[in-house]
Every structure is written in C-alpha cells, then in structure tokens.
Design a protein around this motif. Structure first.
Motif, PDB file in Angstrom:
ATOM      1  N   VAL A 196       0.860  -1.184   0.000  1.00  0.00           N
ATOM      2  CA  VAL A 196       0.000   0.000   0.000  1.00  0.00           C
ATOM      3  C   VAL A 196       0.899   1.239   0.000  1.00  0.00           C
ATOM      4  N   PRO A 197       0.760   2.130  -0.999  1.00  0.00           N
ATOM      5  CA  PRO A 197       1.597   3.333  -1.032  1.00  0.00           C
ATOM      6  C   PRO A 197       1.113   4.371  -0.028  1.00  0.00           C
ATOM      7  N   VAL A 198       2.037   4.898   0.768  1.00  0.00           N
ATOM      8  CA  VAL A 198       1.689   5.898   1.774  1.00  0.00           C
ATOM      9  C   VAL A 198       2.730   7.010   1.775  1.00  0.00           C
ATOM     10  N   PHE A 225       4.504  20.491  19.226  1.00  0.00           N
ATOM     11  CA  PHE A 225       5.164  19.200  19.081  1.00  0.00           C
ATOM     12  C   PHE A 225       4.895  18.648  17.687  1.00  0.00           C
ATOM     13  N   PRO A 226       5.773  17.768  17.163  1.00  0.00           N
ATOM     14  CA  PRO A 226       5.550  17.139  15.856  1.00  0.00           C
ATOM     15  C   PRO A 226       4.772  15.839  16.001  1.00  0.00           C
ATOM     16  N   VAL A 227       3.921  15.562  15.035  1.00  0.00           N
ATOM     17  CA  VAL A 227       3.189  14.298  14.976  1.00  0.00           C
ATOM     18  C   VAL A 227       3.406  13.699  13.591  1.00  0.00           C
ATOM     19  N   VAL A 228       3.744  12.425  13.546  1.00  0.00           N
ATOM     20  CA  VAL A 228       3.922  11.751  12.267  1.00  0.00           C
ATOM     21  C   VAL A 228       2.565  11.250  11.773  1.00  0.00           C
ATOM     22  N   VAL A 229       2.186  11.689  10.573  1.00  0.00           N
ATOM     23  CA  VAL A 229       0.910  11.315   9.978  1.00  0.00           C
ATOM     24  C   VAL A 229       1.169  10.329   8.848  1.00  0.00           C
ATOM     25  N   VAL A 230       0.405   9.255   8.810  1.00  0.00           N
ATOM     26  CA  VAL A 230       0.489   8.266   7.727  1.00  0.00           C
ATOM     27  C   VAL A 230      -0.717   8.466   6.821  1.00  0.00           C
ATOM     28  N   GLU A 231      -0.463   8.789   5.544  1.00  0.00           N
ATOM     29  CA  GLU A 231      -1.541   9.078   4.602  1.00  0.00           C
ATOM     30  C   GLU A 231      -1.432   8.178   3.374  1.00  0.00           C
ATOM     31  N   LEU A 232      -2.572   7.839   2.782  1.00  0.00           N
ATOM     32  CA  LEU A 232      -2.555   7.141   1.503  1.00  0.00           C
ATOM     33  C   LEU A 232      -1.905   8.032   0.456  1.00  0.00           C
ATOM     34  N   ARG A 233      -1.177   7.419  -0.477  1.00  0.00           N
ATOM     35  CA  ARG A 233      -0.488   8.188  -1.515  1.00  0.00           C
ATOM     36  C   ARG A 233      -0.894   7.695  -2.903  1.00  0.00           C
ATOM     37  N   GLY A 234      -1.529   8.591  -3.665  1.00  0.00           N
ATOM     38  CA  GLY A 234      -1.816   8.282  -5.057  1.00  0.00           C
ATOM     39  C   GLY A 234      -2.986   7.349  -5.297  1.00  0.00           C
ATOM     40  N   VAL A 235      -3.637   6.878  -4.232  1.00  0.00           N
ATOM     41  CA  VAL A 235      -4.804   6.016  -4.389  1.00  0.00           C
ATOM     42  C   VAL A 235      -5.928   6.545  -3.505  1.00  0.00           C
ATOM     43  N   PRO A 279      -9.397   5.916  -1.017  1.00  0.00           N
ATOM     44  CA  PRO A 279      -9.815   4.893  -0.055  1.00  0.00           C
ATOM     45  C   PRO A 279     -10.525   3.723  -0.739  1.00  0.00           C
ATOM     46  N   ARG A 280     -11.300   3.999  -1.793  1.00  0.00           N
ATOM     47  CA  ARG A 280     -11.978   2.911  -2.506  1.00  0.00           C
ATOM     48  C   ARG A 280     -10.960   1.906  -3.046  1.00  0.00           C
ATOM     49  N   GLN A 281      -9.865   2.422  -3.653  1.00  0.00           N
ATOM     50  CA  GLN A 281      -8.840   1.526  -4.191  1.00  0.00           C
ATOM     51  C   GLN A 281      -8.106   0.779  -3.085  1.00  0.00           C
ATOM     52  N   ALA A 282      -7.803   1.483  -2.003  1.00  0.00           N
ATOM     53  CA  ALA A 282      -7.048   0.862  -0.914  1.00  0.00           C
ATOM     54  C   ALA A 282      -7.851  -0.216  -0.202  1.00  0.00           C
ATOM     55  N   LEU A 283      -9.168  -0.057  -0.141  1.00  0.00           N
ATOM     56  CA  LEU A 283     -10.012  -1.001   0.587  1.00  0.00           C
ATOM     57  C   LEU A 283     -10.589  -2.090  -0.304  1.00  0.00           C
ATOM     58  N   ALA A 284     -10.303  -2.008  -1.628  1.00  0.00           N
ATOM     59  CA  ALA A 284     -10.893  -2.962  -2.570  1.00  0.00           C
ATOM     60  C   ALA A 284     -10.156  -4.293  -2.598  1.00  0.00           C
ATOM     61  N   GLY A 285      -9.045  -4.397  -1.884  1.00  0.00           N
ATOM     62  CA  GLY A 285      -8.281  -5.634  -1.886  1.00  0.00           C
ATOM     63  C   GLY A 285      -6.845  -5.360  -2.250  1.00  0.00           C
ATOM     64  N   PRO A 286      -5.976  -6.381  -2.193  1.00  0.00           N
ATOM     65  CA  PRO A 286      -4.555  -6.182  -2.486  1.00  0.00           C
ATOM     66  C   PRO A 286      -4.349  -5.613  -3.882  1.00  0.00           C
ATOM     67  N   MET A 287      -3.497  -4.606  -3.999  1.00  0.00           N
ATOM     68  CA  MET A 287      -3.165  -4.046  -5.305  1.00  0.00           C
ATOM     69  C   MET A 287      -1.845  -4.624  -5.771  1.00  0.00           C
ATOM     70  N   THR A 288      -1.584  -4.544  -7.066  1.00  0.00           N
ATOM     71  CA  THR A 288      -0.348  -5.085  -7.606  1.00  0.00           C
ATOM     72  C   THR A 288       0.838  -4.255  -7.130  1.00  0.00           C
ATOM     73  N   ALA A 289       2.014  -4.862  -7.141  1.00  0.00           N
ATOM     74  CA  ALA A 289       3.226  -4.144  -6.742  1.00  0.00           C
ATOM     75  C   ALA A 289       3.482  -2.976  -7.681  1.00  0.00           C
ATOM     76  N   ALA A 290       3.193  -3.152  -8.984  1.00  0.00           N
ATOM     77  CA  ALA A 290       3.415  -2.077  -9.955  1.00  0.00           C
ATOM     78  C   ALA A 290       2.553  -0.867  -9.633  1.00  0.00           C
ATOM     79  N   THR A 291       1.296  -1.096  -9.259  1.00  0.00           N
ATOM     80  CA  THR A 291       0.407   0.010  -8.904  1.00  0.00           C
ATOM     81  C   THR A 291       0.876   0.699  -7.628  1.00  0.00           C
ATOM     82  N   ALA A 292       1.301  -0.097  -6.644  1.00  0.00           N
ATOM     83  CA  ALA A 292       1.762   0.490  -5.384  1.00  0.00           C
ATOM     84  C   ALA A 292       3.021   1.325  -5.584  1.00  0.00           C
TER      85      ALA A 292
END
Length: 311
Positions: free
Chosen positions: A183-185, A203-213, A215-228
């Motif tokens: 999953v790209p983040v 203070f600093p907080v580290v945020v993890v965000e989806l990158r380039g996809v 939520p529908r794509q991220a939750l639809a199931g495993p994506m290919t390595a090329a897409t990630a």
C-alpha cells in the motif's frame, strides 16, 4: 531439522530507522524533518541525495557502535506498507539500563502486573512528566522504494496522538488488503500544538496518509506491486493510452507477406502480442503472411505481377 525450518517466520532485514529527533551531544533535539539513520553509509548517502542534508557518523546514546545519519530537509517521504501486520504498539518506559516497562494498556508485560501508570496516576497518566511514566511507543515497518536494498525501515514515534492515528490507519488498510500486497503511503511530520493549563505546547506528529490512491482503491483488496510503486503513473498512462490499432485490417490491406510481418513487429513493440507469437492475434497475422507467401509462389515465373514493369 527440516520441519523446524519451515516454522521460522520470514522477515526482511531492517536497514535503519526513520526518526523525528536526533541528539546533539547528549541533548535530545526535535526535528521538523526526517532523520534517517543506518549502519550502512550507502543507504544514508542515498537518502541525502533524495531528501537533502549532510551525511555524518553518529553514535547513539548508551551505545559504542557508530552508525550513519542524515538530518534531511524533507518533512514528507514516500513509503510502502508491506504485507503482514507492519505496526507494533506498546506503552514503554526506558532507562539507561534498557526497557523497564512494556505495557499493552492493561498488563505490564515484563512483570505481569496490571498497568502501573494507570494505577499510579489514573486515566490521564500520559500527561505526567516524561520519564516518570511510560511513553506510547509506535513502531511502523515500511519499505522505502527509492533507497537501495529490499529491507525494512522502522519509523518510530512516542507521540500519544500519533499512536491512535497510526493504529486506525493500519487497521483500515489491513481490513481492505487482509495483510496481502503493498500500500503506497506518505509519512509526513506535521507540527501541532495544544493548550494545557494555559500554556501552549508545540510538538511534531507523524501522519500516515494514503499516496496516489483513493480509499476505494485501498479497501478494494490487495493491489499489484506495480500500482503500489507508481499509483499516479499507472492511472496517467491509462488515461492517455492511444486506441489499439486494428492489426488484422492492416494485415489484410498489406501488399506482401513482409508488410504483414511488419504489422506484427509493430504490435509487438506496442506490447499487444506475445513476443514469441503464441497468442491468437500473432497466429492470425502469421496465417495471413503464409497465405500471401503461398499466393506469390503459385504465380508462374513468366506471368507479370500487377504493377510490375515488364520489358
């Protein structure tokens, strides 16, 4: 012996750490940009080329082993969440002698007692002075696709606020991928502040965000390595891809079998046929070429071919 080997958990090597702080002598310093540390000078040098900063040798506190580090100029870096469960979270208290407490929020795991911090200070124990109670410790293993090597990098934070956000993000990702696929983040250091007892604390907080996809794509199931690896690039190519030529029509309109073979070579260069000619389109194009060869061979030697100049 063989059966025991089969039970060993597979785990990629850890190449280094992603930190939000560094030491200046014995003084801990917060950083608004990522600090990359590793035993490998090559990895740190590449991080410096990508994200700026000067590479230097560095010895962690309470250690005699030198490492390499760079305080980069980047507050955001691209990463991949890898298959499996990448997140480890505990409340921990560390001293010069190592980890003194490790608690899951209910049980202190080293002594097997109920949570010591909650028993002493109540549910707001995390507001107590650092060093007197556990710190919420979150460790996220990611892959950095633009650095050398196939190992993992550990992003670590002791932020109480990041702990719940990281857990929620990873839980949603795992719900969609079932721990399979990448999953790209983006890992982003975000400055925040709170007002407590009339005082402003930054203070600093580290945020993890989806990158380039989405939520529908991220939750639809495993994506290919090329897409990630290139989520935006794959979508852009699909959006501007030219219509596929009608290779059969071009072949039927060709004058010679060599022209038909040129049509196949064009299709191969475009990735529209199997390079070894095992697909249906290749076979049909070759059949047309063979038919043209047969027609050419059936023409008598003394019969002029249409369009050919005969003396």
């Amino acid at each position: 012996m063989g059966s025991r080997l089969l039970n060993i958990q597979r785990r990629a090597a850890e190449h280094g750490r992603l930190r939000t702080g560094y030491t200046n002598g014995n003084r801990p310093m917060r950083s608004a940009t990522w600090v990359v540390t590793s035993h490998s000078e090559e990895h740190v040098q590449k991080a410096s080329e990508l994200w700026g900063g000067e590479v230097e040798q560095w010895t962690p506190l309470n250690s005699t082993i030198e490492q390499w580090r760079v305080v980069t100029k980047a507050s955001s870096i691209e990463a991949l969440i890898t298959p499996g469960d990448p997140l480890n979270q505990y409340n921990e208290l560390w001293t010069g002698g190592g980890c003194k407490r490790r608690c899951d929020g209910e049980t202190e795991l080293l002594s097997r007692q109920p949570c010591i911090c909650a028993r002493q200070f109540g549910e707001d124990w995390h507001q107590q002075k650092k060093g007197t109670v556990c710190s919420a410790t979150s460790r996220l293993n990611v892959m950095l696709p633009d650095l050398s090597g196939m190992g993992m990098w550990r992003a670590e934070t002791h932020s109480f606020y990041a702990a719940s956000e990281w857990g929620g993000m990873v839980d949603m990702v795992l719900a969609g991928t079932d721990g399979r696929g990448f999953v790209p983040v983006t890992l982003r250091i975000e400055p925040r502040q709170v007002i407590r007892d009339g005082k402003t604390k930054k203070f600093p907080v580290v945020v993890v965000e989806l990158r380039g996809v989405t939520p529908r794509q991220a939750l639809a199931g495993p994506m290919t390595a090329a897409t990630a690896l290139d989520p935006a690039g794959g979508q852009a190519v699909a959006a501007i891809e030219a219509p596929r030529p009608d290779y059969l029509a071009e072949a039927e309109g060709a004058l010679t079998s060599d022209d038909v073979r040129d049509v196949w070579r064009c299709a191969s260069a475009n990735g529209h046929v199997d390079p070894k000619g095992r697909d249906d389109l290749s076979k049909r194009l070759m059949a047309i070429a063979e038919r043209m060869d047969a027609e050419a061979n059936s023409t008598s030697d003394d019969e002029p071919i249409e369009g050919e100049l005969v003396d």
